[in-house]
Design a protein around this motif. Structure first.
Motif, PDB file in Angstrom:
ATOM      1  N   TRP A  92     -87.526 -88.414  14.567  1.00  9.15           N
ATOM      2  CA  TRP A  92     -88.095 -87.039  15.258  1.00  9.15           C
ATOM      3  C   TRP A  92     -88.157 -85.877  14.804  1.00  9.15           C
ATOM      4  O   TRP A  92     -89.435 -85.288  15.124  1.00  9.15           O
ATOM      5  N   GLN A  93     -87.520 -85.322  13.731  1.00 10.38           N
ATOM      6  CA  GLN A  93     -87.658 -84.162  13.078  1.00 10.38           C
ATOM      7  C   GLN A  93     -89.009 -84.189  12.325  1.00 10.38           C
ATOM      8  O   GLN A  93     -89.728 -83.368  12.528  1.00 10.38           O
ATOM      9  N   TYR A  94     -89.302 -85.031  11.541  1.00  9.73           N
ATOM     10  CA  TYR A  94     -90.244 -85.121  10.651  1.00  9.73           C
ATOM     11  C   TYR A  94     -91.642 -85.266  11.310  1.00  9.73           C
ATOM     12  O   TYR A  94     -92.543 -84.894  11.006  1.00  9.73           O
ATOM     13  N   ALA A  95     -91.469 -86.227  12.450  1.00  3.01           N
ATOM     14  CA  ALA A  95     -92.807 -86.552  13.164  1.00  3.01           C
ATOM     15  C   ALA A  95     -93.206 -85.333  14.176  1.00  3.01           C
ATOM     16  O   ALA A  95     -94.183 -85.260  14.986  1.00  3.01           O
ATOM     17  N   LYS A  96     -92.119 -84.284  14.342  1.00  6.40           N
ATOM     18  CA  LYS A  96     -92.329 -83.441  15.318  1.00  6.40           C
ATOM     19  C   LYS A  96     -92.678 -84.039  16.656  1.00  6.40           C
ATOM     20  O   LYS A  96     -93.454 -83.599  17.291  1.00  6.40           O
ATOM     21  N   ALA A  97     -91.708 -85.097  17.054  1.00  2.00           N
ATOM     22  CA  ALA A  97     -92.273 -85.596  18.489  1.00  2.00           C
ATOM     23  C   ALA A  97     -91.766 -84.659  19.355  1.00  2.00           C
ATOM     24  O   ALA A  97     -91.106 -83.837  19.519  1.00  2.00           O
ATOM     25  N   LYS A  98     -92.613 -85.254  20.340  1.00  2.00           N
ATOM     26  CA  LYS A  98     -92.423 -84.603  21.514  1.00  2.00           C
ATOM     27  C   LYS A  98     -91.459 -85.130  22.649  1.00  2.00           C
ATOM     28  O   LYS A  98     -90.999 -84.454  23.451  1.00  2.00           O
ATOM     29  N   ASP A  99     -91.399 -86.305  22.706  1.00  2.00           N
ATOM     30  CA  ASP A  99     -90.567 -87.050  23.620  1.00  2.00           C
ATOM     31  C   ASP A  99     -90.172 -88.295  23.324  1.00  2.00           C
ATOM     32  O   ASP A  99     -90.794 -89.104  22.663  1.00  2.00           O
ATOM     33  N   TRP A 100     -89.099 -88.951  23.750  1.00  2.00           N
ATOM     34  CA  TRP A 100     -88.741 -90.412  23.675  1.00  2.00           C
ATOM     35  C   TRP A 100     -89.229 -90.898  24.856  1.00  2.00           C
ATOM     36  O   TRP A 100     -88.932 -90.390  26.094  1.00  2.00           O
ATOM     37  N   ILE A 101     -90.064 -92.029  24.890  1.00  2.00           N
ATOM     38  CA  ILE A 101     -90.717 -92.547  25.897  1.00  2.00           C
ATOM     39  C   ILE A 101     -90.443 -93.971  26.036  1.00  2.00           C
ATOM     40  O   ILE A 101     -89.927 -94.602  25.018  1.00  2.00           O
ATOM     41  N   ASP A 102     -90.664 -94.765  27.098  1.00  2.00           N
ATOM     42  CA  ASP A 102     -90.610 -96.311  27.517  1.00  2.00           C
ATOM     43  C   ASP A 102     -91.885 -96.833  27.782  1.00  2.00           C
ATOM     44  O   ASP A 102     -92.070 -96.656  28.795  1.00  2.00           O
ATOM     45  N   VAL A 103     -92.719 -97.179  26.689  1.00  2.00           N
ATOM     46  CA  VAL A 103     -94.015 -97.599  27.185  1.00  2.00           C
ATOM     47  C   VAL A 103     -94.441 -99.162  26.536  1.00  2.00           C
ATOM     48  O   VAL A 103     -95.327 -99.549  26.420  1.00  2.00           O
ATOM     49  N   CYS A 104     -93.157 -99.768  25.982  1.00  2.00           N
ATOM     50  CA  CYS A 104     -93.370-101.120  25.276  1.00  2.00           C
ATOM     51  C   CYS A 104     -92.690-101.960  25.854  1.00  2.00           C
ATOM     52  O   CYS A 104     -91.762-101.857  26.606  1.00  2.00           O
ATOM     53  N   LYS A 105     -93.030-103.354  25.709  1.00  2.00           N
ATOM     54  CA  LYS A 105     -92.305-104.423  26.225  1.00  2.00           C
ATOM     55  C   LYS A 105     -92.117-105.292  25.045  1.00  2.00           C
ATOM     56  O   LYS A 105     -92.689-105.318  23.801  1.00  2.00           O
ATOM     57  N   GLY A 106     -91.254-106.314  25.201  1.00  2.00           N
ATOM     58  CA  GLY A 106     -91.100-107.638  24.533  1.00  2.00           C
ATOM     59  C   GLY A 106     -89.773-107.451  23.777  1.00  2.00           C
ATOM     60  O   GLY A 106     -89.443-108.454  23.013  1.00  2.00           O
ATOM     61  N   TRP A 107     -89.382-106.297  23.544  1.00  3.71           N
ATOM     62  CA  TRP A 107     -88.104-106.202  22.736  1.00  3.71           C
ATOM     63  C   TRP A 107     -86.815-106.492  23.600  1.00  3.71           C
ATOM     64  O   TRP A 107     -85.861-106.470  23.091  1.00  3.71           O
ATOM     65  N   GLU A 108     -86.776-106.082  24.806  1.00  6.95           N
ATOM     66  CA  GLU A 108     -85.530-106.055  25.795  1.00  6.95           C
ATOM     67  C   GLU A 108     -85.080-107.631  25.538  1.00  6.95           C
ATOM     68  O   GLU A 108     -84.026-107.683  25.567  1.00  6.95           O
ATOM     69  N   ASP A 109     -85.970-108.689  25.698  1.00  8.62           N
ATOM     70  CA  ASP A 109     -85.448-109.975  25.709  1.00  8.62           C
ATOM     71  C   ASP A 109     -84.783-110.150  24.511  1.00  8.62           C
ATOM     72  O   ASP A 109     -83.572-111.040  24.415  1.00  8.62           O
ATOM     73  N   GLU A 110     -85.308-109.823  23.472  1.00  4.58           N
ATOM     74  CA  GLU A 110     -84.770-109.913  22.042  1.00  4.58           C
ATOM     75  C   GLU A 110     -83.290-109.319  21.933  1.00  4.58           C
ATOM     76  O   GLU A 110     -82.243-109.864  21.173  1.00  4.58           O
ATOM     77  N   GLU A 111     -83.102-108.174  22.572  1.00  2.00           N
ATOM     78  CA  GLU A 111     -82.063-107.389  22.596  1.00  2.00           C
ATOM     79  C   GLU A 111     -80.919-108.110  23.269  1.00  2.00           C
ATOM     80  O   GLU A 111     -79.805-108.209  22.868  1.00  2.00           O
ATOM     81  N   GLU A 112     -81.178-108.696  24.368  1.00  2.00           N
ATOM     82  CA  GLU A 112     -80.295-109.286  25.139  1.00  2.00           C
ATOM     83  C   GLU A 112     -79.724-110.683  24.511  1.00  2.00           C
ATOM     84  O   GLU A 112     -78.631-111.064  24.553  1.00  2.00           O
TER      85      GLU A 112
END
Length: 167
Positions: free
Chosen positions: A142-162
């Motif tokens: 977050w710091q090094y990238a000077k990120a603007k925000d955390w967002i949720d625009v991806c798919k495919g990982w929630e199933d793996e997490e479950e």
């Protein structure tokens, strides 16, 4: 030159010496995971998109096991996701495909971090070349990238997490 730009950039945090350089390519998620010895999901891939403003890109950093969800992207940004060409990526970021990262950019671009990364204590983004990476915490990213925000625009990982939680 791109790796050197990232090294100079990360020197501000005394992290330039922590960049790993490999004898083999780390240009794809799979190659990077093999070179580092971690699961592909822990590779923090940087995806370059055309921004709403003409000629200005936006970067989304996401976990290696994700795909961009067009509907979520459109809801987040208000326009359809369109990836940059390899030439545009180099022009906008200063990094060639395979080494793109949110550090040491040649232009001041908006960087967003996808929530898919939050599953991990540390992740491994590239460092400007097709055979480099650095291990960072999400807070450091977050710091090094000077990120603007955390967002949720991806798919495919929630199933793996479950599946991981169920095991």
């Amino acid at each position: 030159m791109s790796l050197e730009n990232v090294q100079a950039y990360l020197k501000k945090w005394n992290r330039d010496q922590d960049i790993m350089e490999f004898q083999t390519s780390s240009a794809t998620v799979e190659l990077a995971a093999d070179a580092i010895g971690v699961i592909p999901a822990r590779i923090a891939k940087t995806i370059s998109f055309r921004g709403e403003e003409a000629g200005k890109a936006i970067l989304v950093v996401a976990a290696g096991d994700t795909k961009v969800d067009n509907k979520k992207f459109r809801q987040q940004f208000g326009f359809k996701p369109r990836m940059l060409t390899p030439d545009e990526v180099l022009e906008q970021t200063g990094h060639a495909i395979g080494g793109v990262c949110p550090f040491g950019l040649v232009n001041n671009l908006d960087v967003y971090l996808d929530v898919s990364l939050k599953r991990f204590t540390t992740v491994f983004p590239a460092c400007g070349s097709s055979n480099s990476a650095i291990e960072v915490t999400n807070e450091e990213l977050w710091q090094y990238a000077k990120a603007k925000d955390w967002i949720d625009v991806c798919k495919g990982w929630e199933d793996e997490e479950e599946k991981t939680v169920a095991m």
